[in-house]
Design a protein around this motif. Structure first.
Motif, PDB file in Angstrom:
ATOM      1  N   PRO A  60       0.491  -2.809  11.837  1.00  0.00           N
ATOM      2  CA  PRO A  60       0.155  -1.721  10.899  1.00  0.00           C
ATOM      3  C   PRO A  60       0.008  -1.977   9.512  1.00  0.00           C
ATOM      4  N   GLY A  61      -1.018  -1.360   8.897  1.00  0.00           N
ATOM      5  CA  GLY A  61      -0.979  -1.532   7.546  1.00  0.00           C
ATOM      6  C   GLY A  61      -0.058  -1.256   6.783  1.00  0.00           C
ATOM      7  N   ILE A  62       0.684  -0.240   7.066  1.00  0.00           N
ATOM      8  CA  ILE A  62       2.140   0.145   6.319  1.00  0.00           C
ATOM      9  C   ILE A  62       3.093  -1.085   6.391  1.00  0.00           C
ATOM     10  N   GLU A  63       3.127  -1.675   7.647  1.00  0.00           N
ATOM     11  CA  GLU A  63       3.946  -3.027   7.573  1.00  0.00           C
ATOM     12  C   GLU A  63       3.608  -4.098   6.645  1.00  0.00           C
ATOM     13  N   LEU A  64       2.077  -4.099   6.650  1.00  0.00           N
ATOM     14  CA  LEU A  64       1.639  -5.084   5.683  1.00  0.00           C
ATOM     15  C   LEU A  64       1.927  -4.660   4.214  1.00  0.00           C
ATOM     16  N   CYS A  65       1.789  -3.491   3.928  1.00  0.00           N
ATOM     17  CA  CYS A  65       2.236  -2.973   2.661  1.00  0.00           C
ATOM     18  C   CYS A  65       3.562  -3.487   2.175  1.00  0.00           C
ATOM     19  N   ARG A  66       4.511  -3.152   3.410  1.00  0.00           N
ATOM     20  CA  ARG A  66       5.944  -3.662   3.037  1.00  0.00           C
ATOM     21  C   ARG A  66       6.214  -5.190   2.721  1.00  0.00           C
ATOM     22  N   GLN A  67       5.381  -5.945   3.795  1.00  0.00           N
ATOM     23  CA  GLN A  67       5.503  -7.401   3.381  1.00  0.00           C
ATOM     24  C   GLN A  67       5.015  -7.694   2.210  1.00  0.00           C
ATOM     25  N   LEU A  68       4.015  -7.170   1.706  1.00  0.00           N
ATOM     26  CA  LEU A  68       3.432  -7.665   0.348  1.00  0.00           C
ATOM     27  C   LEU A  68       4.365  -7.392  -0.584  1.00  0.00           C
ATOM     28  N   ARG A  69       5.083  -6.128  -0.798  1.00  0.00           N
ATOM     29  CA  ARG A  69       6.130  -6.096  -1.644  1.00  0.00           C
ATOM     30  C   ARG A  69       7.368  -7.055  -1.894  1.00  0.00           C
ATOM     31  N   LEU A  70       7.313  -7.614  -0.528  1.00  0.00           N
ATOM     32  CA  LEU A  70       8.647  -8.758  -0.719  1.00  0.00           C
ATOM     33  C   LEU A  70       8.133  -9.814  -1.065  1.00  0.00           C
ATOM     34  N   ARG A  71       6.700 -10.296  -1.329  1.00  0.00           N
ATOM     35  CA  ARG A  71       6.345 -11.601  -1.699  1.00  0.00           C
ATOM     36  C   ARG A  71       5.850 -11.427  -3.304  1.00  0.00           C
ATOM     37  N   ARG A  72       6.270 -12.471  -3.978  1.00  0.00           N
ATOM     38  CA  ARG A  72       6.422 -12.833  -5.151  1.00  0.00           C
ATOM     39  C   ARG A  72       5.103 -12.481  -5.849  1.00  0.00           C
ATOM     40  N   GLU A  73       3.873 -13.033  -5.167  1.00  0.00           N
ATOM     41  CA  GLU A  73       2.425 -12.966  -5.695  1.00  0.00           C
ATOM     42  C   GLU A  73       1.991 -11.572  -5.426  1.00  0.00           C
ATOM     43  N   SER A  74       2.523 -10.702  -4.481  1.00  0.00           N
ATOM     44  CA  SER A  74       2.034  -9.549  -4.817  1.00  0.00           C
ATOM     45  C   SER A  74       2.955  -8.236  -4.750  1.00  0.00           C
ATOM     46  N   MET A  75       4.180  -8.297  -5.281  1.00  0.00           N
ATOM     47  CA  MET A  75       5.211  -7.444  -5.248  1.00  0.00           C
ATOM     48  C   MET A  75       4.780  -6.309  -6.249  1.00  0.00           C
ATOM     49  N   GLU A  76       3.773  -6.566  -7.383  1.00  0.00           N
ATOM     50  CA  GLU A  76       3.274  -5.670  -8.152  1.00  0.00           C
ATOM     51  C   GLU A  76       1.775  -5.343  -7.962  1.00  0.00           C
ATOM     52  N   LEU A  77       1.230  -5.637  -6.792  1.00  0.00           N
ATOM     53  CA  LEU A  77      -0.117  -5.467  -6.597  1.00  0.00           C
ATOM     54  C   LEU A  77      -0.448  -4.113  -6.285  1.00  0.00           C
ATOM     55  N   PRO A  78      -1.460  -3.515  -7.028  1.00  0.00           N
ATOM     56  CA  PRO A  78      -1.458  -2.185  -6.652  1.00  0.00           C
ATOM     57  C   PRO A  78      -2.214  -1.974  -5.505  1.00  0.00           C
ATOM     58  N   ILE A  79      -1.747  -1.053  -4.401  1.00  0.00           N
ATOM     59  CA  ILE A  79      -2.114  -0.851  -3.334  1.00  0.00           C
ATOM     60  C   ILE A  79      -2.472   0.702  -3.014  1.00  0.00           C
ATOM     61  N   VAL A  80      -3.725   0.847  -2.640  1.00  0.00           N
ATOM     62  CA  VAL A  80      -4.161   2.058  -1.994  1.00  0.00           C
ATOM     63  C   VAL A  80      -4.218   2.187  -0.476  1.00  0.00           C
ATOM     64  N   MET A  81      -3.642   2.969   0.311  1.00  0.00           N
ATOM     65  CA  MET A  81      -3.581   3.093   1.602  1.00  0.00           C
ATOM     66  C   MET A  81      -4.585   4.053   2.239  1.00  0.00           C
ATOM     67  N   LEU A  82      -5.212   3.959   3.043  1.00  0.00           N
ATOM     68  CA  LEU A  82      -6.174   4.787   3.839  1.00  0.00           C
ATOM     69  C   LEU A  82      -5.537   4.886   5.328  1.00  0.00           C
ATOM     70  N   THR A  83      -5.611   6.109   5.546  1.00  0.00           N
ATOM     71  CA  THR A  83      -5.019   6.651   7.020  1.00  0.00           C
ATOM     72  C   THR A  83      -5.573   7.962   7.626  1.00  0.00           C
ATOM     73  N   ASP A  84      -5.867   8.020   8.972  1.00  0.00           N
ATOM     74  CA  ASP A  84      -6.244   9.218   9.437  1.00  0.00           C
ATOM     75  C   ASP A  84      -5.367  10.162   9.847  1.00  0.00           C
ATOM     76  N   ARG A  85      -4.008  10.017   9.350  1.00  0.00           N
ATOM     77  CA  ARG A  85      -3.252  11.002   9.697  1.00  0.00           C
ATOM     78  C   ARG A  85      -2.959  11.918   8.669  1.00  0.00           C
ATOM     79  N   THR A  86      -2.774  12.942   8.956  1.00  0.00           N
ATOM     80  CA  THR A  86      -2.799  14.147   7.929  1.00  0.00           C
ATOM     81  C   THR A  86      -1.468  14.735   8.085  1.00  0.00           C
ATOM     82  N   ASP A  87      -0.430  14.333   8.508  1.00  0.00           N
ATOM     83  CA  ASP A  87       0.940  14.913   8.377  1.00  0.00           C
ATOM     84  C   ASP A  87       1.594  14.215   7.117  1.00  0.00           C
ATOM     85  N   GLU A  88       2.408  14.901   6.458  1.00  0.00           N
ATOM     86  CA  GLU A  88       2.964  14.728   5.250  1.00  0.00           C
ATOM     87  C   GLU A  88       4.031  13.352   5.706  1.00  0.00           C
TER      88      GLU A  88
END
Length: 228
Positions: A60-88
Motif C-alpha cells: 500500500p502507498g501508505i506503507e511506502l510513505c511510512r518506510q520512506l520516513r524511516l530512511r535518511r535520504e527521504s525522511m524529509e521528502l515532501p509527500i502528497v498522497m492520492l487515495t480513492d477513499r473518502t473516509d476521514e
C-alpha cells in the motif's frame, strides 16, 4: 519554480497523463509503478517531492510513505498522497504516517499542482521566493541577475541555473545526475563530466566573492553549496 517530481501510481495511463500535466507546468517529472522501484529511484536521485497513490502492486502507498520516513535520504521528502477513499480515518492515517497532504481521487492537474506548491512552500521556501541570498551572493530568478556586495556577476545561462539549483538546496548534496536533469533537461544525453566542467567555470565566476569556496565537491556523490 522547477521541481523534480516522482509520481508513483500503479495505473500506467493515469501515471503518464499526470506526468505530462506536471511537465506542462515546467517541472521535471519521473514515473514509477511500484514501491520497490520508487525506493530505488529516490535513493539514486532524490526528487523534490513525491506523489504516491494508495494502491500499489507490491505494498500500500501508505506503507511506502511510512518506510520512506524511516530512511535518511527521504525522511524529509515532501509527500502528497492520492487515495480513492473518502473516509476521514483514511486521511488521518496518511497524515499520521508521514504524508504532508492527502487528496481524494479523482483530482484535476490544477488542484494537484496547487497542493504541490503549498507543500513545497512549507518545506523549502527557497524554491518559491524570487530572490535567493546565501554566502554573500544574491540571485534573482525574475531578472536573472546575480550579484555580490553590489557588484553584478556575469554568468552564462547554464552557470546561472547551476548556481540557482545549488542555492535552492543550500547544505544538501546534489548528485550530478540531478543537476543534469534540472539544468540541461532529462531528454538531453550528455556526460556527467559536463557538470564538472561547468562547476569549475562557476567557481571561477565566484572566485572574488565571499562564496569562492561555497561550492564543495562531495566525492562519489555530487556537489553542495555551503554558506561560509
Amino acid at each position: 519554480m522547477t521541481l523534480r517530481i516522482l509520481v508513483i501510481t500503479a495505473d500506467t495511463a493515469f501515471n503518464l497523463k499526470l506526468c505530462k500535466d506536471l511537465e506542462a507546468d515546467g517541472h521535471v517529472v519521473d514515473g514509477s509503478s511500484s514501491a520497490e522501484d520508487a525506493k530505488l529511484r529516490i535513493r539514486e536521485l532524490p526528487p523534490d517531492l513525491a506523489v504516491i497513490s494508495w494502491h500499489l502492486p507490491d505494498m500500500p502507498g501508505i506503507e511506502l510513505c511510512r518506510q520512506l520516513r524511516l530512511r535518511r535520504e527521504s525522511m524529509e521528502l515532501p509527500i502528497v498522497m492520492l487515495t480513492d477513499r473518502t473516509d476521514e480515518a483514511a486521511r488521518v492515517r496518511c497524515l499520521e504516517t508521514g504524508a504532508d497532504d492527502v487528496l481524494t481521487m479523482p483530482v484535476s492537474a490544477a488542484e494537484l499542482l496547487a497542493h504541490i506548491k503549498a507543500v513545497v512552500r512549507r518545506h523549502n521556501p527557497q524554491l518559491i521566493v524570487d530572490a535567493l541570498r546565501a554566502g554573500g551572493i544574491e540571485l534573482n530568478r525574475v531578472t536573472h541577475r546575480v550579484s555580490s556586495r553590489g557588484r553584478e556577476l556575469k554568468l552564462s545561462s547554464v552557470e546561472f541555473r547551476l548556481l540557482m539549483k545549488l542555492m535552492e538546496n543550500s547544505g544538501r548534496i546534489l548528485p550530478r545526475a540531478l543537476l543534469l536533469d534540472h539544468v540541461w533537461g532529462s531528454d538531453v544525453y550528455i556526460s556527467e563530466r559536463t557538470v564538472d566542467v561547468h562547476i569549475a567555470r562557476l567557481r571561477n565566476c565566484l572566485r572574488d566573492t565571499p562564496a569562492r569556496n561555497a561550492i564543495q565537491t562531495v566525492r562519489g556523490l555530487g556537489y553542495s553549496f555551503v554558506s561560509p
